[in-house]
Motif scaffolding. Structure first.
Motif, short mmCIF file in Angstrom:
data_model
loop_
_atom_site.label_atom_id
_atom_site.label_comp_id
_atom_site.label_asym_id
_atom_site.label_seq_id
_atom_site.Cartn_x
_atom_site.Cartn_y
_atom_site.Cartn_z
N THR A 128 -12.66 1.77 11.39
CA THR A 128 -11.92 2.28 10.22
C THR A 128 -11.64 3.78 10.34
O THR A 128 -10.74 4.29 9.67
N TYR A 152 -8.30 -8.22 10.37
CA TYR A 152 -7.93 -7.65 9.07
C TYR A 152 -7.80 -6.14 9.15
O TYR A 152 -6.91 -5.54 8.53
N ASP A 156 -4.29 -4.16 8.32
CA ASP A 156 -4.22 -3.14 7.26
C ASP A 156 -3.82 -1.78 7.83
O ASP A 156 -3.03 -1.05 7.21
N ARG A 189 -2.23 -10.78 5.97
CA ARG A 189 -2.84 -11.16 4.69
C ARG A 189 -1.94 -12.08 3.87
O ARG A 189 -2.44 -12.79 2.99
N THR A 194 -7.49 -14.38 2.42
CA THR A 194 -8.94 -14.22 2.44
C THR A 194 -9.49 -14.75 3.75
O THR A 194 -8.95 -15.72 4.30
N ILE A 263 -1.44 -3.07 0.18
CA ILE A 263 -2.51 -2.42 0.93
C ILE A 263 -2.33 -0.92 0.83
O ILE A 263 -1.33 -0.37 1.31
N GLU A 267 -10.39 -1.29 4.04
CA GLU A 267 -11.66 -1.72 3.47
C GLU A 267 -12.76 -0.79 3.96
O GLU A 267 -12.70 -0.27 5.09
N ASN A 269 -15.79 -1.67 4.69
CA ASN A 269 -16.55 -2.37 5.73
C ASN A 269 -15.93 -3.75 5.93
O ASN A 269 -16.05 -4.62 5.06
N TYR A 270 -15.28 -3.96 7.07
CA TYR A 270 -14.56 -5.22 7.28
C TYR A 270 -15.49 -6.38 7.58
O TYR A 270 -15.16 -7.53 7.30
N PHE A 273 -16.51 -7.41 4.21
CA PHE A 273 -15.36 -8.09 3.60
C PHE A 273 -15.27 -9.54 4.08
O PHE A 273 -14.93 -10.44 3.31
N CYS A 274 -15.59 -9.77 5.35
CA CYS A 274 -15.54 -11.12 5.91
C CYS A 274 -16.83 -11.89 5.71
O CYS A 274 -16.96 -13.03 6.21
#
Length: 375
Positions: A128, A152, A156, A189, A194, A263, A267, A269-270, A273-274
């Motif tokens: 990130t 993801y 993004d 996305r 999701t 967007i 995020e 923390n991906y 998120f997953c």
């Protein structure tokens, strides 16, 4: 370059490059005699800057064909090193490269294929903190990764950097290709708003992959990239190509951009998120400790039938995808040690057992059967 999508469209009218040299004309002769490419198209390729994320199964064919095609600048980002198990499908490498950084090894090999291409090597993993700024330096991003958090993140970051994304994925015998975020088109996305449930879609290190499949899918990704640069053909925009290597059936599924998905930032923390939890978040036992005191434990192997038949160290065998229905078969007289190939699937199995209130202590065999081999 502020708006790559518009720049890609407008490259037909102006170039900041010298004409092709005689050596370049010889190198790209088969392109130059194509009506749809010619000198103008080849100059577009020479002017382009493409970042390939991952120099693994998909990245290898993408890199080979983009290099051969004469893309002027190619960035390669991958913090992984070559392992012998990679050689079954990652065809840029040889046994001499084992233990070396993939990105650097790939660049060295590719420079011998085409000395007119500039290689920019990043022996690091995408995250990130570096994604958006790195993407801004390139025209097109090609995703050759194999996990959902990074997919993801790549999507993004492409939206925030305003870069088109050429996506590819593989699973056992099937593959997918799409072009996202091109001229205001849909994104990853829009198709997958999701992520799937954690550990519901294992990667190729857990379930295997047909060696030629990434070559096919990666070649299709390279094809889409060249189409975008040269402005030819119809790109896979708002479409997902599905390919089955066993039947050779191919489908193109259409989807619509979801304007409600906006967007504005990455995020935090991906992996969170997953829904991914790491094996080190679960109590573990080393291979050495287990082997020394194995009579004190009940061993549960959650690998596939083929893996277990090929090699096992005893214990009870219940594949992970059958575990939820077969929990009643597991005795609870001893501490349960769960194992797989490397410790990832066994961690998922422990989570599942904990969710169903397994009554005894659970330990993940750290490093799986790979760690047993080292003892």
């Amino acid at each position: 370059m502020k708006n790559t999508n518009n720049t890609t469209k407008n490259k037909t009218s102006s170039f900041n490059l010298q004409p092709l040299t005689s050596d370049e004309k010889n190198q790209y002769h088969r392109h130059l005699i194509l009506d749809q490419i010619g000198v103008e198209g080849q100059l577009k390729l020479k002017q382009a800057k493409v970042l390939v994320i991952g120099a693994g199964g998909l990245g290898c064919p993408v890199l080979q064909y983009l290099t051969a095609a004469g893309v002027g600048t190619i960035g390669i980002i991958d913090g992984d090193k070559v392992d012998q198990s990679n050689l079954q499908r990652q065809i840029l490498y040889t046994t001499d490269d084992v233990g070396q950084f993939k990105a650097a090894s790939a660049a060295d090999r590719l420079s011998k294929l085409n000395p007119f291409v500039k290689m920019e090597v990043f022996n690091i993993f995408l995250n990130t903190e570096n994604a958006v700024e790195l993407f801004k330096q390139f025209d097109i991003i090609v995703d050759g990764t194999d996990n959902f958090p990074t997919r993801y993140l790549v999507n993004d970051a492409c939206v925030l950097a305003d870069k088109p994304l050429v996506f590819g994925s593989i699973f056992k015998f099937q593959g997918q290709v799409a072009v996202f975020n091109y001229n205001n088109s849909g994104t990853y996305r829009c198709l997958f708003p999701t992520p799937p449930a954690p550990n519901s879609v294992p990667n190729c290190s857990d379930v295997g992959v047909l060696g030629v499949l990434p070559g096919i899918i990666g070649s299709l990704q390279a094809n889409e990239t060249i189409k975008l640069i040269a402005g030819i053909g119809t790109p896979l925009v708002d479409k997902l190509l599905y390919f089955d290597s066993l039947s050779l059936q191919q489908q193109i599924l259409q989807f619509q951009k979801n304007s409600e998905i906006i967007i504005t930032k990455l995020e935090a923390n991906y992996e969170f998120f997953c829904g991914i939890k790491h094996a080190n978040d679960i109590n573990t036992i080393s291979a050495k400790t287990y082997l020394k005191n194995k009579e004190n434990y009940h061993l549960l192997d959650v690998r596939t039938y083929n893996e277990y038949e090929d090699e096992n160290i005893g214990g009870q065998h219940i594949p992970l995808d059958e575990l939820e229905d077969r929990m009643g078969e597991i005795p609870n007289s001893k501490t349960l040690v769960v194992m797989c190939l490397s410790g990832k699937r066994s961690a998922a199995a422990i989570e599942l057992l904990l969710e169903n209130n397994y009554p005894k202590t659970l330990l993940n065999l750290e490093g799986g059967i790979n760690a047993i081999h080292k003892q």
